[in-house]
Design an enzyme around this catalytic site. Structure first.
Site, short mmCIF file in Angstrom:
data_model
loop_
_atom_site.label_atom_id
_atom_site.label_comp_id
_atom_site.label_asym_id
_atom_site.label_seq_id
_atom_site.Cartn_x
_atom_site.Cartn_y
_atom_site.Cartn_z
N HIS A 121 4.44 65.45 17.69
CA HIS A 121 3.42 64.42 17.95
C HIS A 121 2.04 65.11 17.84
CE1 HIS A 121 1.02 61.69 20.54
NE2 HIS A 121 1.96 60.79 20.31
N ASP A 198 7.83 69.59 25.04
CA ASP A 198 7.24 68.26 25.18
C ASP A 198 8.38 67.28 25.48
OD1 ASP A 198 6.44 65.67 24.70
OD2 ASP A 198 5.37 66.10 22.84
N GLN A 201 9.73 62.18 25.22
CA GLN A 201 10.79 61.28 24.75
C GLN A 201 12.19 61.68 25.21
OE1 GLN A 201 10.13 58.47 23.39
NE2 GLN A 201 7.99 58.75 22.80
N LYS A 224 6.07 56.39 30.14
CA LYS A 224 7.22 56.30 29.23
C LYS A 224 8.54 56.32 30.00
CE LYS A 224 4.89 58.55 25.35
NZ LYS A 224 4.61 57.45 24.42
N CYS A 362 1.65 58.71 15.40
CA CYS A 362 0.98 59.96 15.82
C CYS A 362 1.74 61.18 15.30
CB CYS A 362 0.81 60.04 17.33
SG CYS A 362 -0.30 58.80 17.98
#
Ligand code: PLP
Length: 403
Positions: A121, A198, A201, A224, A362
């Site tokens: 991202h 990261d 997700q 999220k 993104c």
């Protein structure tokens, strides 16, 4: 599993254009909020609200207790060793920027290198490019295969004596690929290099244990994962955080201040300048409790099954191109249909009450690698159903007939 759970999400009974029941398939961008989260935040505003950490009065102490209980909830959710390793930020983006800036200042010099991947991202690319401008560090990029997996065979070769950090996404927000983070950590650590993961997700979809992953930093966003906007988390190993300078200056992050010299607060407050969004911390903690009550294993099983069903059904559509691996993937499916532009597909699906995302997500470098401008992306939650997948498939077919 989800008939009862859906009742917790009032927005899911909305009608779109006064006509179609909402089919919300944009969960990778942000998830909807269960009423338990909204009610916990409303309750705090109505009954507790006071600035944290600075008051001797009853409300301030109660608000502080809630904030610190929230930190403990996050610690438990990630299985971090200590609450001192849990820093509240505004989201994944701020968490990565914090590490880039602070770790960069402490440990990086001109010519040093950070390894990222081709599927990152923008927040895990541009944060480091800012450090290129400030410090002269460079990016090394791990490529992906045509079906959207990391070229793990090339990872060793990217390390040099200038490598200072590996920063990698746990799950791709475009391809749904689940990256072998533990293997990456092992390889990086064998070179004495720490790893940032990261987790924007991954955290909404399966259990995450930062000790098991072995990573040094881990970032995720509240919005999220069924929590409020404006709150996120940076987990960092104490041995790194202790040696990193503050990211921002202000209240809360200091011990003593004079015009000549300031000493900084202990972890985690050293990295939390200013009034924190303590109400959002309560919302996030309530969201994590909500998920834990359902069980992250259960959520993973349900969503994997739904994603498998969606992949099977979507792949029957004539002219569809689905990006990403067939297995080892999470609840995100990016696709293009024939030569229908992703924006046209998204706009027309919206007219049928189906919310998907379109564009580059993104991840422009990834789009370039795939040789496309953008995709249509459907992303799922445990509250989505097979009926909604069917509605998506029918919707795509209807759009096809218009072209
Ligand atoms: N990383 C990944 C993989 C993402 O999918 C996103 C958001 O889509 C981010 C980082 C940025 O998250 P936020 O905008 O909540 O900071």
């Amino acid at each position: 599993m989800n008939d009862e759970l859906r009742k917790d999400f009032p927005i899911l009974i909305r009608k779109i254009y006064d006509r179609y029941p909402l089919v919300y398939l944009d969960n990778a961008a942000t998830t909807q909020k269960p009423r338990q989260v909204v009610e916990a935040m409303t309750d705090e505003y109505y009954n507790v609200n006071a600035n944290v950490h600075r008051g001797v009065h009853f409300l301030s102490q109660q608000a502080t207790d809630l904030q610190e209980a929230g930190r403990e909830t996050v610690r438990r959710f990630l299985n971090a060793r200590s609450v001192e390793e849990i820093i509240f930020t505004r989201g994944t983006t701020e968490s990565i920027n914090l590490v880039a800036s602070s770790f960069g200042q402490a440990f990086m010099h001109e010519g040093d290198e950070v390894i990222v991947t081709e599927m990152e991202h923008h927040s895990n690319i541009v944060s480091w490019q800012l450090m290129h401008d400030r410090l002269g560090i460079n990016l090394r990029v791990l490529p992906i295969t045509d079906d959207g997996r990391l070229r793990m065979d090339l990872l060793e070769g990217l390390f040099s004596e200038r490598t200072r950090l590996v920063s990698v996404t746990h799950v791709s927000n475009v391809l749904g690929t689940v990256n072998p983070v533990s293997d990456i950590v092992q390889i990086a650590h064998s070179h004495g290099v720490p790893v940032l993961v990261d987790g924007a997700q991954s955290t909404p979809h399966f259990p995450v244990d930062v000790q098991q992953l072995g990573c040094d930093f881990f970032a995720f966003s509240g919005h999220k994962i069924y929590g409020p906007t404006g709150i996120g988390v940076l987990y960092g190993r104490r041995e790194w955080l202790d040696r990193m300078p503050p990211y921002m200056g202000g209240g809360e992050m200091i011990k003593t201040v004079s015009f000549e010299h300031t000493t900084y607060n202990d972890l985690p407050y050293k990295f939390e300048a200013g009034t924190p969004d303590y109400i959002a911390v309560t919302g996030l903690a309530r969201a994590l409790d909500y998920l834990s009550q359902i069980g992250m294993d259960q959520i993973q099983r349900y969503e994997r099954d739904l994603t498998r069903y969606a992949l099977d059904r979507l792949s029957q559509i004539e002219g569809i191109r689905i990006f990403g691996p067939q297995d080892e993937r999470e609840a995100v499916i990016s696709f293009l249909v024939g030569d229908i532009h992703h924006l046209d597909m998204g706009t027309l699906l919206d007219r049928l009450g189906i919310a998907v995302r379109t564009g580059h997500h993104c991840a422009e470098p990834l789009m370039r690698r795939l040789g496309i401008e953008g995709t249509v992306r459907a992303s799922f939650s445990f509250y989505n159903t097979r009926d909604e997948v069917d509605a998506l498939v029918e919707g795509i077919r209807r759009v096809q007939t218009m072209f």
